[in-house]
Design a protein around this motif. Structure first.
Motif, short mmCIF file in Angstrom:
data_model
loop_
_atom_site.label_atom_id
_atom_site.label_comp_id
_atom_site.label_asym_id
_atom_site.label_seq_id
_atom_site.Cartn_x
_atom_site.Cartn_y
_atom_site.Cartn_z
N ASN A 161 0.83 -1.19 0.00
CA ASN A 161 0.00 0.00 0.00
C ASN A 161 0.87 1.25 0.00
N ASN A 162 2.19 1.08 -0.16
CA ASN A 162 3.07 2.24 -0.22
C ASN A 162 4.03 2.16 -1.40
N ASN A 163 3.68 1.33 -2.41
CA ASN A 163 4.39 1.29 -3.68
C ASN A 163 5.85 0.87 -3.56
N LEU A 164 6.22 0.12 -2.54
CA LEU A 164 7.60 -0.32 -2.40
C LEU A 164 7.79 -1.77 -2.81
N PHE A 165 6.72 -2.42 -3.21
CA PHE A 165 6.78 -3.82 -3.62
C PHE A 165 6.93 -3.84 -5.13
N ASN A 166 8.18 -3.99 -5.65
CA ASN A 166 8.41 -3.93 -7.08
C ASN A 166 8.42 -5.31 -7.72
N SER A 167 8.70 -5.37 -9.03
CA SER A 167 8.62 -6.64 -9.76
C SER A 167 9.60 -7.67 -9.20
N VAL A 168 10.81 -7.23 -8.82
CA VAL A 168 11.80 -8.17 -8.29
C VAL A 168 11.33 -8.75 -6.97
N ASP A 169 10.82 -7.89 -6.10
CA ASP A 169 10.30 -8.37 -4.82
C ASP A 169 9.14 -9.34 -5.03
N TYR A 170 8.28 -9.03 -5.97
CA TYR A 170 7.11 -9.86 -6.23
C TYR A 170 7.51 -11.28 -6.61
N ILE A 171 8.43 -11.41 -7.57
CA ILE A 171 8.78 -12.75 -8.02
C ILE A 171 9.60 -13.49 -6.97
N TYR A 172 10.40 -12.78 -6.17
CA TYR A 172 11.15 -13.46 -5.11
C TYR A 172 10.21 -13.95 -4.02
N TYR A 173 9.27 -13.11 -3.59
CA TYR A 173 8.38 -13.52 -2.51
C TYR A 173 7.49 -14.69 -2.92
N ASN A 174 6.95 -14.61 -4.12
CA ASN A 174 6.01 -15.63 -4.54
C ASN A 174 6.68 -16.87 -5.13
N GLY A 175 7.86 -16.68 -5.71
CA GLY A 175 8.49 -17.80 -6.39
C GLY A 175 9.66 -18.42 -5.67
N PHE A 176 10.14 -17.79 -4.60
CA PHE A 176 11.35 -18.31 -3.96
C PHE A 176 11.33 -18.23 -2.44
N LEU A 177 10.98 -17.09 -1.89
CA LEU A 177 11.14 -16.88 -0.45
C LEU A 177 10.07 -17.55 0.39
N VAL A 178 8.88 -17.76 -0.17
CA VAL A 178 7.78 -18.29 0.63
C VAL A 178 7.71 -19.81 0.49
N SER A 179 7.43 -20.47 1.58
CA SER A 179 7.14 -21.90 1.57
C SER A 179 5.94 -22.14 2.50
N HIS A 180 5.24 -23.26 2.28
CA HIS A 180 4.02 -23.53 3.03
C HIS A 180 4.11 -24.86 3.76
N ASP A 181 3.54 -24.86 4.96
CA ASP A 181 3.46 -26.09 5.72
C ASP A 181 2.56 -27.08 4.98
N SER A 182 3.05 -28.30 4.83
CA SER A 182 2.31 -29.29 4.03
C SER A 182 0.97 -29.65 4.64
N GLU A 183 0.80 -29.47 5.94
CA GLU A 183 -0.45 -29.83 6.59
C GLU A 183 -1.39 -28.65 6.77
N THR A 184 -0.85 -27.53 7.27
CA THR A 184 -1.72 -26.39 7.59
C THR A 184 -1.79 -25.38 6.44
N GLY A 185 -0.80 -25.40 5.57
CA GLY A 185 -0.77 -24.42 4.48
C GLY A 185 -0.28 -23.06 4.91
#
Length: 521
Positions: free
Chosen positions: A158-182
């Protein structure tokens, strides 16, 4: 998952790296380039239409010229099918001269020239210690620079600091999910080193329309209206070798970015040349150029290719398009020139523009003006970005000197030199804390702090009756300091909360050979 066999190759094949849209190369006719562009007070060359329009007022005969050649980058390594040597169509124009009195003329001129050539291949590699591009995105999130989370997979800034590089890193690399709880969890990896390559291409074409003249062959006045056509495209790849918490290699990750910038702009240029002593050929020139008012569109296709053991995706992508306006600074010029007999001409000029005054503008929308029966658009200055620009860029001085020697009437030999002071402050950097569309639509974290530019030129010309042929050679060199990303954190913070990149020395050395064919009538 998007398979790794996609190989980070977007459909576009013409590649460039954007240089500052506000700056210009030394380019034009071979005579102008051969003399280092130091002709603003001497005049009588088509290329002065864009530097001191009064120079067109010194023509006594009509003339047409066309220029072409090639530009080659020294020391570059081929990348993404981009060549280090490229053919270039550089100039085409004419002047029509009309006598209005015994010593007075009114001249009309048109000239096209390639004011900026974006062709460049930039490569850099170095070690990293305790830092990485993905760690930068992680730390921005950890410091609440992205705003809120709308679901477990996607951060919404909500403050325009999330750019294209951050977007692909957060969604494609940095985040992982618990196999049971998600439930999501976030982490990062440090890198042992990086490799960067970007291939640039494209140009800014300038179309100048001029009216000029003289008063009793002593005072010369000129006005030029310029239209700019921006065609930029660039493709780059940034790769890191990653390690785990125990320092063991876990593979690598690459971010590929394909960007296109297009649009138009216009400006006005005004100039005067006068001879203070009636019987002396010594001339003084003054010129001023308004800002170039650009209306631009930038778009990017950014891809992350994950060849490591971390993350949940083999690849992730982001596509963005943004319309904006950019106003360049005012430009002022002072020039001197004189001739000795009919065999020697000497010129010098000084130009100044304060690039800290670049005005980035946000489009606010438009409407229909019923009074004038037309559509209009409104925009406002991006104050946050402009403040950052003011602290990062500074005034640039350009000094040009040149001479032309004629051992005989038909043959001319030319020499020239330019010095262009640095545009960037010594410690200038790309600030990730700017709440601006310029941050939100960023698709690369790298920047290069370029230093001064030096140009050496020479040339020859030969005239046969109404025909002329000229050739010029230009060598330019600019050194810089490449940074893969801006430093994050301060010395007082823990190592875990800092991300300090390693800079690499780079340069841009260019050779240009230029030919001009002319006809007087």
């Amino acid at each position: 998952m998007w398979p790794c066999s996609q190989q980070l190759r977007p459909q576009r094949r013409r590649h460039t790296r954007t240089r500052a849209l506000a700056t210009e190369d030394l380019n034009g006719t071979a005579r102008y380039v051969g003399m280092g562009g130091a002709m603003d007070a001497l005049g009588a060359d088509l290329s002065t239409i864009g530097t001191n329009p009064a120079g067109i007022g010194l023509f006594r005969h009509s003339q047409a010229k066309v220029s072409f050649g090639f530009v080659s980058q020294q020391g570059a390594t081929g990348f993404a099918n981009a060549d280090k040597t490229n053919l270039s169509f550089d100039q085409a124009g004419f002047v029509y001269s009309m006598r209005t009195a015994r010593k007075s003329f009114v001249n009309f001129a048109f000239n096209y020239h390639k004011s900026t050539n974006f062709n460049q291949i930039l490569s850099a590699s170095n070690r990293l210690s305790g830092a990485s591009q993905n760690k930068l995105s992680y730390l921005k999130g950890a410091n609440d620079m992205f705003g809120v989370v709308d679901d477990i997979d996607h951060y919404v800034g909500n403050n325009n600091l999330f750019n294209s590089v951050d977007y692909i890193y957060y969604n494609g690399f940095l985040v992982s999910h618990d196999s049971e709880t998600g439930e999501p969890s976030f982490g990062y990896n440090e890198a042992t080193g990086y490799a960067f390559n970007r291939a640039n291409g494209g140009y800014i074409g300038e179309y100048d329309f001029n009216i000029s003249g003289n008063i009793n062959d002593r005072v010369y006045l000129g006005l030029t209206v310029g239209i700019h056509d921006v065609n930029y495209n660039g493709y780059g790849e940034y790769s890191e070798n990653l390690i785990d918490a125990e320092g063991q290699s876990i593979g690598g990750v690459t971010v590929a970015d394909d960007r296109v910038i297009s649009g138009t702009g216009f400006n006005l240029k005004m100039g005067v040349i006068f001879r203070p002593v009636e019987n002396s050929p010594f001339r003084i020139g003054l010129s001023v150029a308004t800002p170039t008012w650009y209306d631009l569109t930038t778009s990017n296709h950014t891809v992350l290719l994950n060849n490591s053991t971390m993350g949940e995706w083999d690849a992730y992508e982001s596509n963005e398009t943004y319309d904006f306006k950019l106003n360049t600074p005012w430009k002022f010029g002072l020039s001197l020139g004189t001739t000795v007999g009919n065999y020697l001409a000497i010129g010098a000029s000084y130009d100044y523009a304060d690039y800290g005054n670049l005005d980035s503008r946000i489009n606010e929308g438009g409407g229909f003006d019923w009074t004038y029966d037309g559509y209009y658009e409104t925009s406002t200055s991006d104050r946050t970005m402009n403040t950052h620009t003011e602290h990062t860029l500074k005034g640039v001085s350009t000094v040009k000197v040149g001479l032309e020697y004629k051992p005989e009437a038909a043959l001319a030999i030319r020499l020239g030199y330019n010095y262009v002071s640095p545009m960037y402050n010594k410690n200038g950097f790309k600030d990730y804390s700017i709440d601006s569309p310029g941050t939100y639509y960023a698709s690369a974290t790298d920047y290069t702090n370029w230093k001064s530019t030096n140009r050496i030129t020479c040339g020859v010309g030969y005239t046969v009756k109404k025909f002329s042929v000229d050739m010029a050679y230009q060598y330019s060199v600019q050194k810089g300091e490449f940074h893969p990303f801006a430093d994050f954190g301060t010395a007082g913070q823990s190592v875990e909360m800092t991300n300090i990149g390693t800079a690499t020395d780079v340069d841009n050395k260019r050779h240009q050979v230029l030919f001009t064919l002319g006809y007087s009538f």
